[in-house]
Design a protein around this motif. Structure first.
Motif, PDB file in Angstrom:
ATOM      1  N   LEU A  52       0.820  -1.216   0.000  1.00 57.37           N
ATOM      2  CA  LEU A  52       0.000   0.000   0.000  1.00 57.37           C
ATOM      3  C   LEU A  52       0.856   1.270   0.000  1.00 57.37           C
ATOM      4  O   LEU A  52       0.327   2.366   0.136  1.00 57.37           O
ATOM      5  N   CYS A  55      -0.088   4.041  -2.406  1.00 57.17           N
ATOM      6  CA  CYS A  55      -1.399   4.591  -2.035  1.00 57.17           C
ATOM      7  C   CYS A  55      -1.241   5.591  -0.896  1.00 57.17           C
ATOM      8  O   CYS A  55      -1.867   6.660  -0.895  1.00 57.17           O
ATOM      9  N   PHE A  74      -6.723   9.126  -3.020  1.00 55.39           N
ATOM     10  CA  PHE A  74      -6.521   8.367  -1.794  1.00 55.39           C
ATOM     11  C   PHE A  74      -6.590   9.353  -0.640  1.00 55.39           C
ATOM     12  O   PHE A  74      -6.071  10.465  -0.731  1.00 55.39           O
ATOM     13  N   ARG A  83      -9.703   4.651  -0.678  1.00 53.71           N
ATOM     14  CA  ARG A  83      -9.572   5.005  -2.097  1.00 53.71           C
ATOM     15  C   ARG A  83     -10.912   5.558  -2.544  1.00 53.71           C
ATOM     16  O   ARG A  83     -11.947   4.923  -2.318  1.00 53.71           O
ATOM     17  N   LEU A  96      -8.886   0.542   1.906  1.00 48.55           N
ATOM     18  CA  LEU A  96      -7.663  -0.080   1.407  1.00 48.55           C
ATOM     19  C   LEU A  96      -7.314  -1.241   2.324  1.00 48.55           C
ATOM     20  O   LEU A  96      -7.057  -1.057   3.508  1.00 48.55           O
TER      21      LEU A  96
END
Length: 159
Positions: A52, A55, A74, A83, A96
């Protein structure tokens, strides 16, 4: 055909989870159910998870990513990463999910009473309605193709 000259041939496109367990290589199960995971625990799991990373970077920088289906942002809410996928007028908020919890999400979406072993497309639709992780589409496909019940019940088209 003559039975003395025939050989038994086994073809396997994918290995089912049941077959893996029979070989003694059971898939790792999640230790805590995602439905019972506290926000503080989810934040910690997300922060530990390497997949992740990009992200988290997008969330910190407030960047918007353009995709074929729309734009993606994000964000963090209460420390937990989400997200936001915007397609047309609709925005979908997806939690997420760390890799350690992805199999649990797949199991809930595909095998539970609400899942019903409905196949790849419908399982994917259920998962991405609420959850996201990098590689989610491929993971859903592999999970459904390795489902022992689905493999036993699907009609054989190439016999």
């Amino acid at each position: 055909p003559n039975p003395e000259t025939c050989r038994e041939v086994t073809l396997e496109a994918v290995e089912t989870r049941a077959a893996a367990r029979e070989r003694g290589r059971a898939l790792a199960a999640s230790t805590a159910p995602i439905v019972n995971t506290l926000p503080s625990e989810m934040k910690a799991l997300q922060d530990e998870n390497q997949t992740l990373g990009w992200c988290k970077a997008h969330a910190l920088q407030g960047m918007t990513k353009q995709t074929l289906s729309g734009e993606v942002n994000f964000t963090r809410k209460g420390g937990v990463l989400y997200r936001l996928a915007k397609t047309g007028k609709e925005t979908v908020k997806q939690l997420l999910v760390p890799k350690t919890k992805s199999e649990e999400v797949l199991r809930l979406a595909h095998e539970s009473l609400l899942g019903g072993h409905l196949g790849i497309a419908k399982t994917r639709e259920k998962v991405v309605r609420t959850f996201y992780w990098p590689g989610v589409h491929g993971d859903v496909k592999r999970f459904c193709l390795s489902c022992d019940k689905c493999q036993r019940m699907s009609p054989r088209t190439n016999q």
